[in-house]
Scaffold this motif. Structure first.
Motif, mmCIF file in Angstrom:
data_model
loop_
_atom_site.group_PDB
_atom_site.id
_atom_site.type_symbol
_atom_site.label_atom_id
_atom_site.label_comp_id
_atom_site.label_asym_id
_atom_site.label_seq_id
_atom_site.Cartn_x
_atom_site.Cartn_y
_atom_site.Cartn_z
ATOM 1 N N ASP A 5 51.419 34.768 36.334
ATOM 2 C CA ASP A 5 50.493 35.379 37.344
ATOM 3 C C ASP A 5 49.177 35.412 36.724
ATOM 4 O OD1 ASP A 5 52.214 35.505 39.576
ATOM 5 O OD2 ASP A 5 52.242 37.718 39.275
ATOM 6 N N ARG A 9 45.856 33.253 37.200
ATOM 7 C CA ARG A 9 44.313 33.784 37.549
ATOM 8 C C ARG A 9 43.551 33.005 36.364
ATOM 9 N NH1 ARG A 9 45.601 39.410 36.393
ATOM 10 N NH2 ARG A 9 47.442 39.090 37.474
ATOM 11 N N THR A 66 42.626 32.960 43.580
ATOM 12 C CA THR A 66 42.652 33.675 42.663
ATOM 13 C C THR A 66 43.112 35.384 42.917
ATOM 14 O OG1 THR A 66 40.913 32.561 41.605
ATOM 15 C CG2 THR A 66 41.144 34.708 40.704
ATOM 16 N N THR A 69 46.900 35.741 43.210
ATOM 17 C CA THR A 69 47.746 35.655 42.140
ATOM 18 C C THR A 69 47.515 37.216 41.513
ATOM 19 O OG1 THR A 69 45.630 35.212 40.718
ATOM 20 C CG2 THR A 69 47.142 33.426 41.471
ATOM 21 N N LEU A 70 46.796 38.242 42.103
ATOM 22 C CA LEU A 70 46.662 39.533 41.759
ATOM 23 C C LEU A 70 47.833 40.598 42.125
ATOM 24 C CD1 LEU A 70 42.792 40.114 41.665
ATOM 25 C CD2 LEU A 70 44.157 39.979 39.566
#
Length: 305
Positions: A5, A9, A66, A69-70
Motif C-alpha cells: 500500500d 501510495r 491515493t 491506498t490509505l
C-alpha cells in the motif's frame, strides 16, 4: 519491509503531483503568453486545452486513488462517486479527442496546395474553438449514464454485474450486457484512435518524401536544418505514439476487468490511464522549441518590468 500500500501510495502521489505540475506549467505559460507575449500558433490552443484536460484527469483520479491506498474506502458517497467518475471520464475522452485533433490539424497543415485537404488549411484555425465546445457537449452527454449507474463503495458486498473500483462501484443492470457496454465505451474511442493512426501514417509518409527530396537537393554530404513544420510534426507523432502506448494496455485491462474484480488490476489500470496525462506535458516541454521561446520571452518581460 515497505508495504504494498505504501508503494502504491508513493507511485500515485508522485505521478499525480509531477503530472499536475507539468500540465499547470504549460497551461499557465500559454495563458500568460496569450495575453502578454508573442502571438500563439493555432496549435498552441490545442496544447493548452490538452494540458487543462490532462490536469482534470490527474486530479479526478489520482487523488481518490491515493486516498484509497490509505485504506479509506468510504470517503465518497453516491453523489461524490458520480461527480468524480463523471468528470474523470469526460476529461479522459477530451484528452483523446484533443490528441486526435492535434494529429488531424498537423496533417492538414502539411497537406500540399493541390490536395483536397488544402481547402481546410485556411479554415482549420477558425474551427478549433467550435470543435472544443462541440467536444465538451458531446462527451458530457455521452457519459451521462455514469450519473445513473455509479454508486458509493459496496464494502464486502459482491457484485456479479459491474465493476468495483474499491472506493466506488458500477453495478450495471443485467439487461445492459457486456457487448452494449463495450459499444458505448470503446466505439467512439476506437474511431478517434483510427483517425489518429490514419493521419499519423500520412504524416510519416510526408516526412519520408520530404527527407528524400531534401537529400536529393542538398546531397548526402550536407545536413540540412529541420523546418519548424517538420519539427512540430515529429513532436505530434511521438505524442500520438505515447498516447497509444499507454491507452492500449489500459483498454485491455478494462476489458478483462469486466470478467472479474481484483484490486491490483484496478490500481494498475488507474496508473496506466494517468501515464499519458502525467508524461505528455514534460514531453512537450522538452521537444517543443516554442515552449522554450515563450518561456524566454515571458522571462525577459518580467525582468524588464
Amino acid at each position: 519491509m515497505i508495504s504494498e500500500d505504501l508503494v502504491l501510495r508513493l507511485f500515485f502521489l508522485f505521478q499525480t503531483g509531477l503530472g499536475v505540475l507539468g500540465n499547470s506549467f504549460l497551461l499557465g505559460l500559454y495563458t500568460i503568453t496569450f495575453f502578454t507575449g508573442p502571438r500563439l500558433r493555432p496549435i498552441d490552443l490545442l496544447l493548452t486545452h490538452l494540458a487543462f484536460v490532462n490536469d482534470l484527469v490527474l486530479l479526478s483520479k489520482g487523488i481518490p486513488q491515493t486516498v484509497s491506498t490509505l485504506g479509506l474506502t468510504n470517503f465518497l458517497d453516491d453523489v461524490g462517486c458520480k461527480l468524480v467518475f463523471y468528470f474523470h471520464k469526460v476529461a479522459c475522452d477530451l484528452s483523446l479527442s484533443t490528441t486526435c485533433l492535434l494529429s488531424s490539424f498537423q496533417a492538414i497543415t502539411l497537406s500540399p496546395r493541390n490536395s483536397w485537404w488544402a481547402k481546410l488549411k485556411a479554415r482549420s484555425p477558425k474551427c478549433i474553438v467550435p470543435l472544443f465546445l462541440l467536444g465538451w457537449a458531446f462527451h458530457l452527454l455521452k457519459n451521462i449514464t455514469i450519473l445513473a449507474f455509479m454508486k458509493g463503495p459496496l464494502g464486502n458486498k459482491n457484485i456479479s454485474e459491474g465493476q468495483d473500483y474499491i472506493y466506488c462501484a458500477v453495478p450495471f443492470p443485467a439487461s445492459l450486457n457486456v457487448a452494449i457496454r463495450i459499444l458505448i465505451v470503446f466505439l467512439p474511442d476506437l474511431s478517434c484512435i483510427g483517425l489518429m493512426l490514419g493521419t499519423s501514417g500520412y504524416m510519416v509518409f510526408f516526412l519520408y518524401r520530404y527527407h528524400q527530396r531534401v537529400q536529393y537537393i542538398h546531397g548526402n554530404t550536407l545536413t540540412p536544418s529541420v523546418s519548424p513544420e517538420t519539427r512540430a510534426t515529429q513532436t505530434i507523432l511521438l505524442l500520438v505514439i505515447l498516447f497509444v502506448s499507454f491507452y492500449s494496455p489500459d483498454s485491455i485491462l478494462m476489458l478483462y476487468m469486466h470478467n472479474g474484480q481484483c484490486s491490483w488490476l484496478v490500481h494498475t489500470s488507474a496508473f496506466l490511464a494517468a501515464c499519458f496525462p502525467a508524461c505528455s506535458s514534460f514531453f512537450l516541454i522538452v521537444s517543443d522549441s516554442h515552449v522554450y521561446k515563450n518561456f524566454l520571452a515571458l522571462w525577459e518581460n518580467m525582468i524588464q518590468f
